[in-house]
Design a protein around this motif. Structure first.
Motif, mmCIF file in Angstrom:
data_model
loop_
_atom_site.group_PDB
_atom_site.id
_atom_site.type_symbol
_atom_site.label_atom_id
_atom_site.label_comp_id
_atom_site.label_asym_id
_atom_site.label_seq_id
_atom_site.Cartn_x
_atom_site.Cartn_y
_atom_site.Cartn_z
ATOM 1 N N LEU A 59 -7.254 0.989 4.264
ATOM 2 C CA LEU A 59 -6.174 1.755 4.882
ATOM 3 C C LEU A 59 -6.319 1.760 6.397
ATOM 4 N N ILE A 90 -0.852 -0.923 2.301
ATOM 5 C CA ILE A 90 -0.353 0.458 2.335
ATOM 6 C C ILE A 90 -0.535 1.048 3.731
ATOM 7 N N GLY A 91 -1.660 0.773 4.354
ATOM 8 C CA GLY A 91 -1.899 1.264 5.708
ATOM 9 C C GLY A 91 -0.898 0.701 6.693
ATOM 10 N N LEU A 97 -3.873 10.437 -3.441
ATOM 11 C CA LEU A 97 -3.926 9.855 -2.104
ATOM 12 C C LEU A 97 -2.609 10.138 -1.389
ATOM 13 N N THR A 149 -12.769 8.798 -4.073
ATOM 14 C CA THR A 149 -12.111 7.612 -3.501
ATOM 15 C C THR A 149 -13.156 6.653 -2.947
ATOM 16 N N CYS A 156 -7.248 12.690 0.141
ATOM 17 C CA CYS A 156 -7.697 11.791 -0.920
ATOM 18 C C CYS A 156 -8.695 12.507 -1.832
ATOM 19 N N SER A 164 -2.333 -3.586 -1.804
ATOM 20 C CA SER A 164 -3.712 -3.380 -1.369
ATOM 21 C C SER A 164 -3.770 -2.214 -0.384
ATOM 22 N N PRO A 165 -4.943 -1.600 -0.189
ATOM 23 C CA PRO A 165 -5.047 -0.552 0.826
ATOM 24 C C PRO A 165 -4.629 -1.022 2.214
ATOM 25 N N VAL A 190 -11.398 1.544 -0.102
ATOM 26 C CA VAL A 190 -9.992 1.940 -0.015
ATOM 27 C C VAL A 190 -9.711 2.523 1.372
ATOM 28 N N LEU A 207 -1.356 1.669 -6.019
ATOM 29 C CA LEU A 207 -2.540 0.882 -5.689
ATOM 30 C C LEU A 207 -2.687 -0.353 -6.574
ATOM 31 N N GLN A 242 0.889 8.857 -3.223
ATOM 32 C CA GLN A 242 0.524 7.868 -4.232
ATOM 33 C C GLN A 242 1.394 8.003 -5.481
#
Length: 322
Positions: free
Chosen positions: A104, A64-65, A130, A96, A92, A60-61, A100, A56, A50
């Motif tokens: 992910l 990122i995933g 993260l 969290t 994480c 968006s999660p 989120v 972030l 992160q």
């Protein structure tokens, strides 16, 4: 996270997921088991931290995933292998939010499915920031791997996928530009779209070397040139992208620099035997010759060749979050 707990979260992450056919034993035991039909497998791993590799407030999660899995799947495909399984380690903070983690998970599964594989397991730990680490496995299906060391004098250098668009999106995010006409570049940075099929559906003995463009076109072709003991010259006119130049003009930036040095597009660049007909989706951009290094129109490029993990400042200071 603190309220739900580790094992309940693991159950939540895996609930309802269907494993790919090559997974013989999925999550739930001490380790997973994945088939290796020809007795070999390709393996790679990559880590995202992160505020170094993602933010972030920029992605968006789910984005990122997807990005975490895409960059690993691209490395597998760049070896001429079909992705077969992914293992994910996630660190994480205890506070969290569950949405989120859900995002992910959704993003990672979406990209794993697009790559033709599934997530077979992993690890979950508490950490200050993260952190996502993905390990990807691939099946060569009886073929020899396509490495960086196979380029031959006379080969055509060709690319599948777009170049410079992720760098353009990053420049726009850094400049705070969120206008609608920037949406395509922003999406390219947030979620790369490696053209897996352009490689896997066109593999042939004419494809002599291959890599994905993760650190920048010049840097990644430099790896091929070094590994193969050859020189590579790029044709700047073949890299011309009017749409990207329009965006660069809006930011008083250089589109050519985005194309040559920008990373994270995860396009594929390779060298094809002289005289071979390039498959659909591949565009010639240069030639392999005797010598060493990478040039553009016969001239060594000026400026940065691409990304290096331990150079420059952290992204929190305004440099590229990679």
């Amino acid at each position: 996270m603190r309220e739900l707990g580790e094992f309940a979260l693991i159950e939540r992450i895996n609930r309802g997921r269907v494993q790919a056919p090559g997974v013989l034993l999925g999550p739930g035991d001490d380790a997973a088991m994945v088939a290796a039909p020809d007795g070999r497998f390709v393996v790679t791993t990559d880590m995202l931290v992160q505020d170094r590799h993602f933010r972030l407030d920029w992605s968006s999660p789910v984005d990122i995933g997807r990005k975490a899995v895409a960059q690993n799947a691209a490395d597998v495909v760049a070896m001429g292998a079909w992705p077969s399984a992914f293992v994910v380690a996630l660190g994480c903070p205890a506070d969290t939010a569950l949405d989120v983690i859900d995002g992910l998970t959704e993003g990672m599964w979406a990209e794993a499915t697009r790559a033709g594989a599934s997530i077979t397991g992993g690890d979950l730990v508490r950490s200050r920031d993260l952190v996502i680490s993905v390990t990807a496995f691939g099946d060569l299906r009886g073929r020899a791997p396509v490495t960086r060391a196979g380029a031959r004098v006379g080969d055509t250098v060709a690319v599948a996928g777009r170049l410079g668009w992720s760098a353009a999106g990053l420049a726009m995010l850094t400049a705070g530009a969120e206008a609608d006409d920037f949406a395509e570049a922003l999406a390219a940075h947030r979620v790369p779209q490696p053209p897996y099929a352009a490689v896997l559906e066109t593999l042939s003995d004419s494809l002599n070397s291959l890599t994905d463009v993760s650190d920048g076109l010049l840097a990644d072709l430099g790896h091929i040139a070094t590994a193969s003991g050859v020189a590579i010259d790029l044709d700047s006119s073949a890299l011309h992208d009017p749409a990207l130049e329009h965006l660069a003009a809006r930011l008083d930036a250089d589109a050519a620099q985005w194309i040559l040095s920008g990373g994270e597009d995860h396009a594929f660049v390779g060298t094809w035997s002289a005289g071979a007909e390039l498959p659909a989706g591949w565009v010639p951009i240069g030639r392999v010759s005797a010598g060493h290094g990478v040039t553009v129109d016969g001239v060594p490029p000026a400026g940065s060749a691409g990304w290096e993990s331990f150079s420059g400042a952290d992204s929190a200071s305004g440099s590229e979050p990679r």
